[in-house]
Design a protein around this motif. Sequence first.
Motif: not given
Length: 427
Positions: A204, A200, A212
């Motif tokens: 991210k 993660e 994003m």
Amino acid sequence: MREMKDSGVEWVGEIPADWDVLRNKNTFTCRKKLVGAESSTIQLLSLTTKGIRKKDVNNAEGKLPESFDTYQYVQVDELVMCLFDLDCSAVFSGISPYFGMISPAYKVLSCLKNMVPRYAEYWFKYVSDGRKFNHYAKNIRYTLSYEEFSSLPILVPHIDIQKKIVSFLDSKCSKIDDIIARGQAAIEKLKEYKLSVITEAVTKGLNPEASMKDSGYEFIGKIPATWRVLQLRYVGKCQNGISKSGEFFGTGFPFVSYSDVYKNYELPVTTSGLIESSESERKSYSVQKGDVFFTRTSETIEEVGLTAVCLKSIEKATFAGFLIRVRPNKDIINPLFSKYYFRSEHHRQFIVKEMNLVTRASLGQELLKRLPVLLPPLHEQQEISTYLENKCVAIDQSISKKQLVIDKLTEYKKSLIYEVVTGKKEV
């Protein structure tokens, strides 16, 4: 208190006075009946660390022969013995709960009337755990011929005592095994959690409000808009390790082995091996801070492409031919970020997916160079690395505590089996 006597066996010591010390040839018969043309109708079996297990011919890991006609029959309650590689093999014996066939490399034993199969299994468990037969093997591969094995000692209490021993150890060991299994399951969950935390963070980032964009890779999905995606070929230079024959190992200069990478996220400061290497070899196969090492070949896909990062240069070291070194370009990736990024789940997904397209588990440079690498800005790499260092230390401490309990239980089980099968503890 029972009367005891000297067994005459150095690694056994005293035993109950009414127990016999016999030779394996007095308690077992060895036969080898080949399955021949019936191989297609017989269940394939495998000797594993968890005993004799059924194996699916059509979905089996590892190497399989073109034909099973030379495999041998195994009957229920027969013992399967591995009499080679006694110094390092993870398995020595197992009792078969199935009728089937097994590799001709093993010895298949039937118990005589004076031997209970399960007692024999516990006896050989004690022998195996302590590598008691090693010094009887006289060749490089620590192999015993059946003639040598048949002359080695075994303790034989009365058949009723053997049955009591089996009943006692089955009860005790099953409880220990249950606790160990629960501990191992908890460790696996912690490892999965650790991997999810790493994946993660390195895919991210730490800012849930970040803008994003599409990464261009379906298995990665969206990534922060300020991050770059480059194939590994543009991140650093790949280099296979040194390849030398056996006589060059054991003395000389530091050597980074396959296990140094396989077992660690970061290379240990002190390597596990030594090698006689030349000055030019130490230059070509050097180990410097920031280098990322990939496992290149293995029996299974799951063990290929595992990584460890060098966080401190190892002077005069070289690395194994079963590894690939990636030396990143300057100011492109933080070594601590590499430590976690290349162990992340999506990295493994890419390796496993691509490896499924080849016939053997071997990672080539061309495949590795296609690996997508996510590159946050350097300051953000540092933030992610610091976060993961703190987070993973806590998880690793929990894993270590649970592993310590498992290790203690494993040692207790070994000592219990030893005390009971040698008569030190009465049941």
